[in-house]
Each structure stands twice: as structure tokens, then as C-alpha cells.
Design a protein around this motif. Structure first.
Motif, PDB file in Angstrom:
ATOM      1  N   GLN A  82      -3.988   3.103  10.410  1.00 50.78           N
ATOM      2  CA  GLN A  82      -4.619   4.321   9.708  1.00 50.78           C
ATOM      3  C   GLN A  82      -4.152   5.692  10.466  1.00 50.78           C
ATOM      4  O   GLN A  82      -4.494   5.889  11.526  1.00 50.78           O
ATOM      5  CB  GLN A  82      -6.249   4.378   9.602  1.00 50.78           C
ATOM      6  CG  GLN A  82      -6.864   5.782   9.370  1.00 50.78           C
ATOM      7  CD  GLN A  82      -6.656   6.094   7.736  1.00 50.78           C
ATOM      8  OE1 GLN A  82      -6.231   5.190   7.206  1.00 50.78           O
ATOM      9  NE2 GLN A  82      -7.023   7.214   7.591  1.00 50.78           N
ATOM     10  N   PRO A  83      -3.243   6.427   9.638  1.00 53.36           N
ATOM     11  CA  PRO A  83      -2.775   6.296   8.128  1.00 53.36           C
ATOM     12  C   PRO A  83      -1.554   5.296   8.423  1.00 53.36           C
ATOM     13  O   PRO A  83      -0.900   5.462   9.262  1.00 53.36           O
ATOM     14  CB  PRO A  83      -2.467   7.484   7.396  1.00 53.36           C
ATOM     15  CG  PRO A  83      -2.116   8.187   9.031  1.00 53.36           C
ATOM     16  CD  PRO A  83      -2.884   7.758   9.773  1.00 53.36           C
ATOM     17  N   ASP A 119       5.834   1.121   9.121  1.00 56.58           N
ATOM     18  CA  ASP A 119       5.008  -0.101   9.381  1.00 56.58           C
ATOM     19  C   ASP A 119       5.164  -1.255   8.561  1.00 56.58           C
ATOM     20  O   ASP A 119       4.824  -2.404   9.089  1.00 56.58           O
ATOM     21  CB  ASP A 119       3.460   0.646   9.187  1.00 56.58           C
ATOM     22  CG  ASP A 119       3.221   1.747  10.054  1.00 56.58           C
ATOM     23  OD1 ASP A 119       2.456   2.331   9.582  1.00 56.58           O
ATOM     24  OD2 ASP A 119       3.893   2.015  11.200  1.00 56.58           O
ATOM     25  N   SER A 120       6.051  -1.240   7.684  1.00 64.11           N
ATOM     26  CA  SER A 120       6.415  -2.346   6.921  1.00 64.11           C
ATOM     27  C   SER A 120       6.958  -3.292   7.922  1.00 64.11           C
ATOM     28  O   SER A 120       8.034  -3.200   8.465  1.00 64.11           O
ATOM     29  CB  SER A 120       7.411  -1.983   5.590  1.00 64.11           C
ATOM     30  OG  SER A 120       6.702  -1.161   4.854  1.00 64.11           O
ATOM     31  N   ALA A 121       6.504  -4.503   7.909  1.00 62.97           N
ATOM     32  CA  ALA A 121       6.756  -5.672   8.784  1.00 62.97           C
ATOM     33  C   ALA A 121       6.035  -7.024   8.240  1.00 62.97           C
ATOM     34  O   ALA A 121       5.050  -6.741   7.446  1.00 62.97           O
ATOM     35  CB  ALA A 121       6.501  -5.362  10.100  1.00 62.97           C
ATOM     36  N   VAL A 122       6.128  -8.005   9.077  1.00 60.81           N
ATOM     37  CA  VAL A 122       5.293  -9.053   8.841  1.00 60.81           C
ATOM     38  C   VAL A 122       4.545  -9.069  10.322  1.00 60.81           C
ATOM     39  O   VAL A 122       5.199  -8.966  11.305  1.00 60.81           O
ATOM     40  CB  VAL A 122       6.146 -10.413   8.949  1.00 60.81           C
ATOM     41  CG1 VAL A 122       4.960 -11.625   8.694  1.00 60.81           C
ATOM     42  CG2 VAL A 122       6.918 -10.515   7.650  1.00 60.81           C
ATOM     43  N   VAL A 132       4.616  -0.734   3.052  1.00 64.02           N
ATOM     44  CA  VAL A 132       4.087   0.567   2.922  1.00 64.02           C
ATOM     45  C   VAL A 132       5.038   1.228   2.035  1.00 64.02           C
ATOM     46  O   VAL A 132       6.227   1.465   2.506  1.00 64.02           O
ATOM     47  CB  VAL A 132       3.905   1.362   4.249  1.00 64.02           C
ATOM     48  CG1 VAL A 132       3.050   2.563   3.983  1.00 64.02           C
ATOM     49  CG2 VAL A 132       2.902   0.519   4.862  1.00 64.02           C
ATOM     50  N   LEU A 133       4.901   2.008   0.880  1.00 66.08           N
ATOM     51  CA  LEU A 133       5.916   2.474   0.150  1.00 66.08           C
ATOM     52  C   LEU A 133       5.585   4.036   0.293  1.00 66.08           C
ATOM     53  O   LEU A 133       4.422   4.646   0.971  1.00 66.08           O
ATOM     54  CB  LEU A 133       5.311   2.263  -1.644  1.00 66.08           C
ATOM     55  CG  LEU A 133       5.240   0.668  -1.861  1.00 66.08           C
ATOM     56  CD1 LEU A 133       4.648   0.733  -3.181  1.00 66.08           C
ATOM     57  CD2 LEU A 133       6.907   0.284  -1.691  1.00 66.08           C
ATOM     58  N   THR A 158       0.920  -1.057   0.039  1.00 68.15           N
ATOM     59  CA  THR A 158       0.131   0.017   0.010  1.00 68.15           C
ATOM     60  C   THR A 158       0.879   1.246  -0.110  1.00 68.15           C
ATOM     61  O   THR A 158       2.226   1.044   0.277  1.00 68.15           O
ATOM     62  CB  THR A 158      -0.904   0.030   1.312  1.00 68.15           C
ATOM     63  OG1 THR A 158      -1.882   0.864   0.953  1.00 68.15           O
ATOM     64  CG2 THR A 158      -0.076   0.215   2.638  1.00 68.15           C
ATOM     65  N   GLU A 159       0.191   2.268  -0.052  1.00 70.54           N
ATOM     66  CA  GLU A 159       0.954   3.697  -0.181  1.00 70.54           C
ATOM     67  C   GLU A 159       0.750   4.540   1.285  1.00 70.54           C
ATOM     68  O   GLU A 159      -0.368   4.219   1.785  1.00 70.54           O
ATOM     69  CB  GLU A 159       0.568   4.520  -1.429  1.00 70.54           C
ATOM     70  CG  GLU A 159       1.067   3.900  -2.671  1.00 70.54           C
ATOM     71  CD  GLU A 159       0.593   4.789  -3.847  1.00 70.54           C
ATOM     72  OE1 GLU A 159       1.170   4.713  -4.888  1.00 70.54           O
ATOM     73  OE2 GLU A 159       0.029   5.964  -3.709  1.00 70.54           O
ATOM     74  N   MET A 160       1.695   4.900   1.385  1.00 74.72           N
ATOM     75  CA  MET A 160       1.925   5.769   2.875  1.00 74.72           C
ATOM     76  C   MET A 160       0.608   6.586   2.820  1.00 74.72           C
ATOM     77  O   MET A 160      -0.082   7.223   1.621  1.00 74.72           O
ATOM     78  CB  MET A 160       3.052   6.790   2.712  1.00 74.72           C
ATOM     79  CG  MET A 160       3.035   7.617   3.976  1.00 74.72           C
ATOM     80  SD  MET A 160       4.629   8.585   3.977  1.00 74.72           S
ATOM     81  CE  MET A 160       4.599   9.523   2.648  1.00 74.72           C
TER      82      MET A 160
END
Lengths: 108, 113
Positions: free
Chosen positions: B80-81, B86-89, B112-113, B13-15
Motif C-alpha cells: 500500500q500503495p 511491484d508486479s511479480a509472483v 499492477v497497471l 490492480t491499478e497503481m
């Protein structure tokens, strides 16, 4: 100092070798857990123990409460055993404190 | 039993976008855990539910994170947002009782890009 220390961080073995991974902890615990995580994969609980020794197939886990130490042994290692092995402890409640894991690579 | 089920398995997803992760625990288990795993910090407990009630949310990083368990067979973790950090497993786990063996789901890999 982390509450849970694992050694070694990385371990490379040849197929068939006997493997030992160690876990030391610094607090009183109610149980110790060994978990397995394959690369890019999910987490599987291998053992939960509070005393003595448990065995499942080629895997053996031991714990020495007095010395605050546990070992995970793998007999007749196989390439499919290649994974990260994580030690975690619980202190009379739901919360697990995790070690940083040991990356095991077993070469054919 | 099918084990703990999580969806989606991968999310990109995007930031700034809202992200919802879903979990179905093993039937009969009364304890549910949400964890986050990163290379830097390893596994961290985000929130723990017992009998659908949040007991410990001290690991939730900030107000952007929220979790619900409307019934015994479903839980969500919402961001949110979302932000790149937040990129992780994210893993969901359940156990019969709070101190029993925890059974982990396959995880959701969030980027999260």
C-alpha cells in the motif's frame, strides 16, 4: 560473482536422454536444495542434501562438499520433466541463496 | 495435508491501490517465508516468521510493504500503495523448522497497471 552458479542456463534434450544440471557455490554451506518450477507453476522442493547422493524415481542429486559442487541428474527424460530447475544453498540458517535456474526443455 | 495455500492466485490492480496477499502454511510448521520472483531478480526473500514472530524483514523493499502473522495458520503480505514495479509472483513457503525443507504455495501473480 554470484554465490550460486548454475550451468547450463538453457538445456534442450530429446525424450529418453540422460540429463545433468550443475550447480557450483562459493561459500560454506549447511545444505543444498534442488527445486523444480514448471512454466507458470509453483515451486516444488526436489531434494535437500548436505552430503553424498539422494535418489527419487528418475532423479538423482549428488553433492561434493570439498569441490563445492552439486549435480542433478534425470534419467530417461520425459517431456513432463520440462521445467526450470533451481539450485539453492543455505548457510546454517533459514536463508536460501538461489541460483538463476536452468530451463530444461525435453522434446518428444 | 493440503499443502501451503495462497490466495488470490491472480491479482490485477491499478497503481495506488492496496493489495493484500494471503497465506495458510502447512499445519504444524513453525517457519513461514514470503518470497518475490521476477525475471530480473529471480527469487528474493522478503520476510521470515518463526513461531508467528517476524525474524528477518530485511528483504522488504520499502515501507509500502508490510507483513503480519496473527496466528500459526495465517499470514498476510500487504502492499500500500501498489506500483507497477511491484508486479511479480509472490510465493509463501513454510517449513517444520527454520532449516528444514521449505514447501512452497502455488504463488500469487500480481499485476499492477
Amino acid at each position: 560473482k554470484n554465490e550460486v552458479e548454475q550451468s547450463p542456463q538453457n538445456l534442450t534434450a530429446q525424450e529418453g536422454e540422460f540429463i545433468t544440471i550443475n550447480c557450483s557455490y562459493s561459500v560454506g554451506i549447511s545444505a543444498l536444495h534442488w527445486l523444480q518450477q514448471h512454466p507458470g507453476g509453483g515451486i516444488v522442493s526436489l531434494f535437500m542434501l548436505s552430503s553424498g547422493k539422494k535418489k527419487h524415481g528418475r532423479l538423482i542429486a549428488t553433492i561434493n562438499i570439498q569441490e563445492k559442487h552439486s549435480s542433478l541428474h534425470i534419467t530417461a527424460s520425459h517431456p513432463r520433466d520440462s521445467a526450470v530447475y533451481i539450485c539453492a544453498v543455505s548457510r546454517s540458517n533459514y536463508k536460501l541463496t538461489f541460483g538463476k535456474g536452468t530451463l530444461l526443455t525435453v522434446n518428444p | 495435508d493440503a499443502g501451503v495455500i495462497q490466495s488470490p492466485r491472480h491479482e490485477v490492480t491499478e497503481m495506488g491501490q492496496e493489495v493484500t496477499l494471503r497465506c495458510k502454511p502447512i499445519s504444524g510448521h513453525n517457519s513461514l517465508f514470503w518470497y518475490r520472483q521476477t525475471m530480473m531478480r529471480g527469487l528474493e526473500l522478503l520476510i521470515y516468521f518463526n513461531n508467528n514472530v517476524p525474524i528477518d524483514d530485511s528483504g522488504m523493499p520499502e515501507d509500502r510493504f508490510s507483513a503480519k502473522m496473527p496466528n500459526a495458520s495465517f499470514s498476510t503480505l500487504k502492499i500500500q500503495p501498489s506500483e507497477p514495479r511491484d508486479s511479480a509472483v509472490y510465493f509463501c513457503a513454510s517449513s517444520l523448522q527454520p532449516t528444514d525443507t521449505q514447501y512452497f504455495g502455488p504463488g500469487t501473480r500480481l499485476t499492477v497497471l
